[in-house]
Design a protein around this motif. Structure first.
Motif, short mmCIF file in Angstrom:
data_model
loop_
_atom_site.label_atom_id
_atom_site.label_comp_id
_atom_site.label_asym_id
_atom_site.label_seq_id
_atom_site.Cartn_x
_atom_site.Cartn_y
_atom_site.Cartn_z
N SER A 123 0.33 -1.48 0.34
CA SER A 123 0.06 -0.21 -0.23
C SER A 123 0.54 1.72 0.17
O SER A 123 0.12 1.96 -0.40
N ALA A 124 1.69 1.25 0.79
CA ALA A 124 2.97 2.84 1.04
C ALA A 124 3.20 2.58 -0.57
O ALA A 124 3.50 3.72 -0.90
N GLN A 125 3.70 1.81 -0.75
CA GLN A 125 4.62 1.67 -1.92
C GLN A 125 3.88 2.74 -3.51
O GLN A 125 3.81 3.15 -4.01
N PHE A 126 2.52 1.87 -3.25
CA PHE A 126 1.42 2.39 -4.17
C PHE A 126 1.05 3.84 -4.33
O PHE A 126 0.92 4.76 -5.45
N ARG A 127 0.93 4.18 -2.66
CA ARG A 127 0.56 5.51 -3.20
C ARG A 127 1.89 6.44 -2.91
O ARG A 127 1.07 7.41 -3.68
N ALA A 128 2.57 6.13 -2.67
CA ALA A 128 4.08 6.33 -3.15
C ALA A 128 3.96 7.45 -4.85
O ALA A 128 3.83 7.68 -5.15
N PHE A 129 3.73 6.26 -5.45
CA PHE A 129 3.85 6.32 -7.26
C PHE A 129 2.72 6.93 -7.12
O PHE A 129 3.13 7.85 -8.23
N LEU A 130 1.54 6.42 -6.88
CA LEU A 130 0.61 7.60 -7.07
C LEU A 130 0.69 8.71 -7.23
O LEU A 130 0.41 9.79 -8.22
N LEU A 263 -6.33 4.50 -12.65
CA LEU A 263 -7.26 5.17 -12.11
C LEU A 263 -7.62 3.57 -12.15
O LEU A 263 -8.36 3.09 -10.61
N ALA A 264 -8.15 2.64 -13.18
CA ALA A 264 -7.74 1.34 -12.42
C ALA A 264 -7.90 0.38 -11.59
O ALA A 264 -8.42 0.53 -10.31
N ASN A 265 -5.77 1.03 -10.61
CA ASN A 265 -5.80 0.34 -10.09
C ASN A 265 -6.05 1.04 -8.64
O ASN A 265 -6.14 0.58 -7.71
N VAL A 333 1.53 -0.67 -14.64
CA VAL A 333 1.25 -0.11 -13.36
C VAL A 333 2.78 -0.85 -12.59
O VAL A 333 3.15 -0.04 -11.50
N GLY A 334 2.53 -2.14 -12.35
CA GLY A 334 2.94 -3.25 -11.48
C GLY A 334 4.97 -2.63 -11.82
O GLY A 334 5.72 -2.61 -11.02
N LEU A 335 4.97 -3.02 -13.71
CA LEU A 335 6.01 -2.97 -14.41
C LEU A 335 6.73 -1.17 -13.69
O LEU A 335 7.57 -0.77 -13.30
N LEU A 336 5.93 -0.11 -13.97
CA LEU A 336 6.67 1.31 -13.52
C LEU A 336 7.03 0.79 -11.69
O LEU A 336 8.30 1.68 -11.51
N ILE A 337 5.95 0.55 -10.80
CA ILE A 337 6.45 0.30 -9.85
C ILE A 337 7.86 -0.80 -9.50
O ILE A 337 8.25 -0.25 -8.23
N ALA A 338 8.06 -1.30 -9.75
CA ALA A 338 9.09 -2.25 -10.43
C ALA A 338 9.92 -1.93 -10.16
O ALA A 338 11.26 -1.76 -9.76
N ILE A 339 10.31 -0.46 -11.39
CA ILE A 339 11.71 0.02 -11.84
C ILE A 339 11.26 1.65 -10.70
O ILE A 339 12.66 1.01 -10.48
N ARG A 340 10.25 1.59 -10.62
CA ARG A 340 10.53 2.85 -9.92
C ARG A 340 11.35 2.54 -8.55
O ARG A 340 12.10 2.82 -7.59
N THR A 342 13.86 0.14 -8.31
CA THR A 342 14.94 0.07 -8.42
C THR A 342 15.93 1.57 -7.98
O THR A 342 16.82 1.25 -8.61
N ARG A 343 14.73 2.42 -8.26
CA ARG A 343 15.38 3.69 -7.91
C ARG A 343 15.96 4.00 -9.51
O ARG A 343 16.90 4.85 -9.66
N LEU A 344 15.65 3.58 -10.58
CA LEU A 344 16.16 3.83 -12.00
C LEU A 344 16.11 4.78 -12.91
O LEU A 344 16.62 6.17 -12.12
N THR A 345 14.36 5.25 -13.22
CA THR A 345 13.66 6.68 -13.22
C THR A 345 11.86 6.23 -13.29
O THR A 345 12.08 5.15 -14.10
N LEU A 346 11.23 7.02 -13.34
CA LEU A 346 10.14 6.32 -14.06
C LEU A 346 9.31 7.72 -15.66
O LEU A 346 8.81 6.95 -15.90
#
Length: 346
Positions: A123-130, A263-265, A333-340, A342-346
């Motif tokens: 939840s915390a990671q998802f909210r940070a991504f949002l 939005l769906a996620n 969205v899951g792929l973007l969070i996985a990249i995030r 790794t601290r690569l970049t969005l």
């Protein structure tokens, strides 16, 4: 040896070769890295001489051929010949599809190629991504002009190489471009907004797209031409390329392109008050664009045709190593969070 038997043996050998490439990871990996790049370069180089879609014409011809074959089955004098012609014709189309592109479905995916580990929902990671995504989306907002096709291809190409190098995506052929569908309104009625035609290595976009949608969809369909089969990966490919563009309109289209999936996620994973707060943070002009897009495509959509196409496409994806079917689009969205992570970049 009977001619039909000889043809059947050749067809069976073709099926066996395709199955081996599907089931043996080393073969599908070799295909994706060494065989398909040669195919896409040759086929796309040929089809690029034609400003219209060869694949759309092929589909029309195939439908007419199948109808004629079925009609001939009702006449005794042509029944046997028509039956074998249909069986062999459909069989070789199936083999050609996988030989020219479809084996890529069984090659290593984005997570494997980049040595990323899928993470469970947090939840915390998802909210940070949002929060981060919403800021980037709002900051990128601009009025997007109606780009000409050649201009858009050039803008996407300019941002493609560094993204490909960083995230291990396959390369595009030098002749890569996107063509408009010949039957855009008909496709829109089935919910089809873009597609890749493997028999001529052609990427297509629906001419009914609104200006702010077109850049990201163009990049998405070029991703399929590059060899990306997963819809989530193609969405990711489009997002990473367009959001790095120096052109403001292309950049906004990239951030906007994943808004429906975000939005769906969010709707699925957030409590209703938190979801409402998320919506309220989005620039009202962007929400207005989103509603405009939904109304635009809904007006073109036929529920009857769309339901048939949805059923066929769901079965197609699940039969080609995409177990989530059309839900695969939202997995970007899951792929973007996985990249995030790794601290690569969005």
């Amino acid at each position: 040896m009977q001619p039909y038997l000889r043809k059947a043996i050749c067809l069976l050998c073709g099926f066996i070769i395709i199955i081996l490439f599907q089931q043996i990871p080393a073969l599908s990996h070799f295909y994706a890295n060494h065989i398909y790049p040669l195919i896409r370069t040759a086929m796309n180089g040929f089809s690029s001489f034609f400003p219209f879609s060869l694949y759309d014409l092929f589909i029309v011809g195939a439908i007419v051929g199948v109808i004629i074959g079925i009609v001939c089955l009702f006449f005794r004098t042509t029944r046997k010949k028509s039956f074998f012609a249909l069986v062999f014709g459909l069989g070789w189309v199936y083999i050609a599809f996988y030989a020219l592109w479809g084996i890529n479905y069984f090659a290593p995916d984005f997570m494997t190629r980049n040595q990323l580990t899928p993470v469970a929902y947090d939840s915390a990671q998802f909210r940070a991504f949002l929060s981060e995504y919403t800021d980037l989306l709002n900051q990128s907002y601009t009025v997007v002009p109606q780009y000409k096709a050649a201009q858009l291809d050039s803008l996407i190409r300019a941002a493609e190489q560094p993204v490909r190098a960083q995230f291990n995506f396959p390369a595009l052929p030098a002749s890569a471009t996107v063509k408009p569908m010949l039957f855009g309104t008909l496709y829109a009625s089935m919910g089809i907004r873009g597609y890749y035609g493997p028999f001529f290595a052609e990427s297509h976009v629906n001419p009914r797209f609104l200006p702010h949608e077109r850049p990201a969809v163009t990049a998405h369909e070029l991703g399929h031409l590059a060899g990306i089969t997963s819809e989530a990966e193609a969405n990711l490919y489009a997002y990473l390329i367009t959001t790095r563009s120096e052109n403001a309109g292309v950049r906004f289209s990239g951030y906007y392109s994943i808004l429906p999936y975000v939005l769906a996620n969010a709707y699925k994973n957030l409590p209703e008050p938190a979801y409402r707060q998320f919506i309220e943070r989005i620039d009202p002009q962007i929400i207005a664009l989103y509603r405009q897009s939904r109304e635009h495509w809904q007006a073109l959509y036929s529920e009857r045709l769309g339901n048939i196409q949805d059923w066929l496409y769901e079965a197609y994806l699940k039969g080609n190593n995409i177990p989530s079917g059309q839900a695969n689009y939202s997995e970007v969205v899951g792929l973007l969070i996985a990249i995030r992570n790794t601290r690569l970049t969005l």
